[in-house]
Design a protein around this motif. Sequence first.
Motif, PDB file in Angstrom:
ATOM      1  N   VAL A   1     -44.987  67.483  22.741  1.00 28.16           N
ATOM      2  CA  VAL A   1     -45.875  68.338  21.799  1.00 28.16           C
ATOM      3  C   VAL A   1     -44.842  68.858  20.695  1.00 28.16           C
ATOM      4  O   VAL A   1     -45.699  68.659  19.434  1.00 28.16           O
ATOM      5  N   LEU A   2     -43.565  68.969  20.671  1.00 26.27           N
ATOM      6  CA  LEU A   2     -42.795  69.103  19.498  1.00 26.27           C
ATOM      7  C   LEU A   2     -42.754  68.088  18.544  1.00 26.27           C
ATOM      8  O   LEU A   2     -42.530  68.243  17.186  1.00 26.27           O
ATOM      9  N   ALA A   3     -42.804  66.955  19.223  1.00 27.76           N
ATOM     10  CA  ALA A   3     -43.113  65.555  18.465  1.00 27.76           C
ATOM     11  C   ALA A   3     -44.040  65.378  17.450  1.00 27.76           C
ATOM     12  O   ALA A   3     -44.274  65.184  16.246  1.00 27.76           O
ATOM     13  N   TYR A   4     -45.554  65.730  18.168  1.00 34.79           N
ATOM     14  CA  TYR A   4     -46.721  65.588  17.358  1.00 34.79           C
ATOM     15  C   TYR A   4     -47.137  66.939  16.449  1.00 34.79           C
ATOM     16  O   TYR A   4     -47.830  66.784  16.034  1.00 34.79           O
ATOM     17  N   LYS A   5     -46.430  67.951  16.978  1.00 32.58           N
ATOM     18  CA  LYS A   5     -46.870  69.352  16.299  1.00 32.58           C
ATOM     19  C   LYS A   5     -45.629  69.903  15.523  1.00 32.58           C
ATOM     20  O   LYS A   5     -45.631  71.096  15.379  1.00 32.58           O
ATOM     21  N   THR A   6     -44.631  69.155  15.209  1.00 36.74           N
ATOM     22  CA  THR A   6     -43.741  69.643  14.273  1.00 36.74           C
ATOM     23  C   THR A   6     -43.864  70.329  13.316  1.00 36.74           C
ATOM     24  O   THR A   6     -43.533  71.351  12.966  1.00 36.74           O
ATOM     25  N   GLU A   7     -45.000  70.127  12.438  1.00 37.29           N
ATOM     26  CA  GLU A   7     -45.112  70.828  11.178  1.00 37.29           C
ATOM     27  C   GLU A   7     -45.874  71.948  11.612  1.00 37.29           C
ATOM     28  O   GLU A   7     -45.638  72.983  10.846  1.00 37.29           O
ATOM     29  N   LEU A   8     -46.908  71.861  12.491  1.00 36.03           N
ATOM     30  CA  LEU A   8     -47.505  73.171  12.893  1.00 36.03           C
ATOM     31  C   LEU A   8     -46.714  74.286  13.444  1.00 36.03           C
ATOM     32  O   LEU A   8     -46.796  75.409  13.189  1.00 36.03           O
ATOM     33  N   LEU A   9     -45.768  73.777  14.484  1.00 35.14           N
ATOM     34  CA  LEU A   9     -44.825  74.695  14.969  1.00 35.14           C
ATOM     35  C   LEU A   9     -43.476  74.976  14.155  1.00 35.14           C
ATOM     36  O   LEU A   9     -43.092  75.961  14.702  1.00 35.14           O
ATOM     37  N   GLY A  10     -43.252  74.127  13.342  1.00 36.23           N
ATOM     38  CA  GLY A  10     -41.900  74.420  12.653  1.00 36.23           C
ATOM     39  C   GLY A  10     -40.713  74.236  13.652  1.00 36.23           C
ATOM     40  O   GLY A  10     -39.815  74.821  13.328  1.00 36.23           O
ATOM     41  N   MET A  11     -40.802  73.284  14.587  1.00 38.45           N
ATOM     42  CA  MET A  11     -39.942  73.109  15.427  1.00 38.45           C
ATOM     43  C   MET A  11     -39.442  71.329  15.886  1.00 38.45           C
ATOM     44  O   MET A  11     -40.728  70.958  15.715  1.00 38.45           O
ATOM     45  N   THR A  12     -38.464  71.125  16.301  1.00 35.56           N
ATOM     46  CA  THR A  12     -38.249  69.970  16.528  1.00 35.56           C
ATOM     47  C   THR A  12     -36.878  69.737  17.354  1.00 35.56           C
ATOM     48  O   THR A  12     -36.321  70.660  17.779  1.00 35.56           O
ATOM     49  N   THR A  13     -36.835  68.479  18.055  1.00 30.14           N
ATOM     50  CA  THR A  13     -35.832  68.286  19.036  1.00 30.14           C
ATOM     51  C   THR A  13     -35.126  66.827  18.750  1.00 30.14           C
ATOM     52  O   THR A  13     -35.921  66.010  17.844  1.00 30.14           O
ATOM     53  N   GLY A  14     -34.005  66.579  19.305  1.00 30.82           N
ATOM     54  CA  GLY A  14     -33.554  65.328  19.053  1.00 30.82           C
ATOM     55  C   GLY A  14     -33.804  64.234  20.244  1.00 30.82           C
ATOM     56  O   GLY A  14     -33.132  63.338  20.423  1.00 30.82           O
ATOM     57  N   VAL A  15     -34.680  64.696  21.073  1.00 33.52           N
ATOM     58  CA  VAL A  15     -34.961  63.976  22.278  1.00 33.52           C
ATOM     59  C   VAL A  15     -35.484  62.612  21.993  1.00 33.52           C
ATOM     60  O   VAL A  15     -36.554  62.550  21.057  1.00 33.52           O
ATOM     61  N   ARG A  16     -35.156  61.308  22.460  1.00 31.87           N
ATOM     62  CA  ARG A  16     -35.548  60.144  22.244  1.00 31.87           C
ATOM     63  C   ARG A  16     -37.033  59.912  23.078  1.00 31.87           C
ATOM     64  O   ARG A  16     -36.622  59.691  24.284  1.00 31.87           O
ATOM     65  N   LEU A  17     -38.087  60.005  22.459  1.00 34.81           N
ATOM     66  CA  LEU A  17     -39.230  59.836  23.377  1.00 34.81           C
ATOM     67  C   LEU A  17     -39.352  58.298  24.083  1.00 34.81           C
ATOM     68  O   LEU A  17     -39.732  58.402  25.247  1.00 34.81           O
ATOM     69  N   GLU A  18     -38.814  57.337  23.295  1.00 35.77           N
ATOM     70  CA  GLU A  18     -39.178  56.081  23.956  1.00 35.77           C
ATOM     71  C   GLU A  18     -38.279  55.676  25.246  1.00 35.77           C
ATOM     72  O   GLU A  18     -38.473  54.686  26.117  1.00 35.77           O
ATOM     73  N   ALA A  19     -37.120  56.624  25.382  1.00 35.64           N
ATOM     74  CA  ALA A  19     -36.182  56.310  26.586  1.00 35.64           C
ATOM     75  C   ALA A  19     -36.458  57.000  27.874  1.00 35.64           C
ATOM     76  O   ALA A  19     -35.694  56.761  28.783  1.00 35.64           O
ATOM     77  N   MET A  20     -37.310  57.963  27.847  1.00 31.64           N
ATOM     78  CA  MET A  20     -37.660  58.923  28.765  1.00 31.64           C
ATOM     79  C   MET A  20     -37.954  58.192  30.040  1.00 31.64           C
ATOM     80  O   MET A  20     -37.686  58.637  31.092  1.00 31.64           O
ATOM     81  N   TYR A  21     -39.105  57.451  29.749  1.00 31.28           N
ATOM     82  CA  TYR A  21     -40.024  56.940  31.056  1.00 31.28           C
ATOM     83  C   TYR A  21     -38.963  56.014  31.911  1.00 31.28           C
ATOM     84  O   TYR A  21     -38.944  56.126  33.088  1.00 31.28           O
ATOM     85  N   ALA A  22     -38.054  55.123  31.270  1.00 31.19           N
ATOM     86  CA  ALA A  22     -37.317  54.491  31.940  1.00 31.19           C
ATOM     87  C   ALA A  22     -36.214  55.405  32.726  1.00 31.19           C
ATOM     88  O   ALA A  22     -35.761  55.040  34.017  1.00 31.19           O
ATOM     89  N   ALA A  23     -35.742  56.326  32.193  1.00 28.62           N
ATOM     90  CA  ALA A  23     -34.765  57.341  32.889  1.00 28.62           C
ATOM     91  C   ALA A  23     -35.764  57.979  34.005  1.00 28.62           C
ATOM     92  O   ALA A  23     -34.981  58.149  35.268  1.00 28.62           O
ATOM     93  N   TYR A  24     -36.848  58.285  33.850  1.00 26.73           N
ATOM     94  CA  TYR A  24     -37.743  59.322  34.925  1.00 26.73           C
ATOM     95  C   TYR A  24     -37.869  57.894  36.318  1.00 26.73           C
ATOM     96  O   TYR A  24     -37.872  58.430  37.167  1.00 26.73           O
ATOM     97  N   ASN A  25     -38.190  56.751  35.956  1.00 22.21           N
ATOM     98  CA  ASN A  25     -38.355  55.978  36.875  1.00 22.21           C
ATOM     99  C   ASN A  25     -36.994  55.649  37.594  1.00 22.21           C
ATOM    100  O   ASN A  25     -37.038  55.456  38.979  1.00 22.21           O
ATOM    101  N   ARG A  26     -36.026  55.677  37.035  1.00 21.08           N
ATOM    102  CA  ARG A  26     -34.608  55.536  37.786  1.00 21.08           C
ATOM    103  C   ARG A  26     -34.627  56.832  38.517  1.00 21.08           C
ATOM    104  O   ARG A  26     -34.093  56.612  39.866  1.00 21.08           O
TER     105      ARG A  26
END
Length: 395
Positions: free
Chosen positions: A250-275
Amino acid sequence: MNEYAAPRRISVFDTTLRDGEQAPGNAMNPEQKLELAQLIAGLGVDTIEAGFPASSPSDFEATRLIARHLKGTKFATFSRTTRRDVEIAVEAGGVDNHQVQMVATGSQIHLSHKRGITRQAAVREVVDTVRFAVSLGVTDIAVGIEDASRGEDDLLRALTEAAVDAGATCIILADTTGCHTPEEFGGLIGKIRRWAPRPVKVSTHCHNDFGLATANTLAGLAAGADEIQVALGGIGERAGNTSLEEVAAVLAYKTELLGMTTGVRLEAMYAAYNRLREIIRLEEPRNKPIFGKYVFGTAAGIHQQGMLSDPSTYEYVEPARFGRERSLLIGRHSGRTVLRHLIEQLDVDVDEAELDELYRVHIAEREQGDCEDLSVVRERLALELGTRLAVAAAR
């Protein structure tokens, strides 16, 4: 949002290592916790909760390992509001790069039926334990108010102000039973924000009993929270906690609308979740947002027709951003468009009568109840059409 204003960066506190213990399957051993801590640190979160050192030798050792090996990411420990718990947490993790988190009793229900203590006693133990942590050299002290969503204002305010006066640097508000709506939780965060002015942080900890954990977390951020507590895959007690991947998306797609962001790497989450799933033997979900097996797939003919032309027709969240791939699935609701697509890929000419027959056999009157991936049906068509062509050529 002001086009010249930079988005407010949200601090992400990951509770996966503790909440994963509540998932069915195997509890994590210290080495597995260290492995996951390093994977989660690689996602770009700000703080990782190592566990509850006073609860078991395993959590003590996990904290010790994480404190020794985790670089660049802060770790936190969970304690009750007792001197001994905090002392053990410091023995395990030291004071450098370490947030000591202690849980306060935030509702009359818990005071009466779980703790058997008065409000005054609850406030006193918070003050004493925070001051003790300060005396040990701890500089980052979080007081998490359990069941805050059912707490009365006078108790919540007393706990908050006493904790801050004693040296707490963060107040965490827990919707422990997942009973709040976004409006209610945003109101709670707004009150605490007034009672705990910056630089004291206000953090959210939401449960998903109504399926509102992500919405409540976002409402908390809008009301002034600085930090969110989340878990990879939303694992945790009962229906789980706020999902890291959902809020990050949500924060990645709605950064401008919400005025918020994070430093989370979206592309790496799925591999960590599977582990994580492998370690705690968590079944693969079918339709969970971002991580579900089929969330980037569709078997509906109307959708497939649009997506074969342009994926954006039915796809707002892009799978590649999350290390995923889209899939078109063949089922009884698929249409002729996807069948034509497969035949074109095979570079085979069929007339309308043949197309109708292939549609009847492979889609309309499928014997299998489950959907199949496009590649499986393509192989079957290739075999069938290849055989037909070979027979025709032999005549």
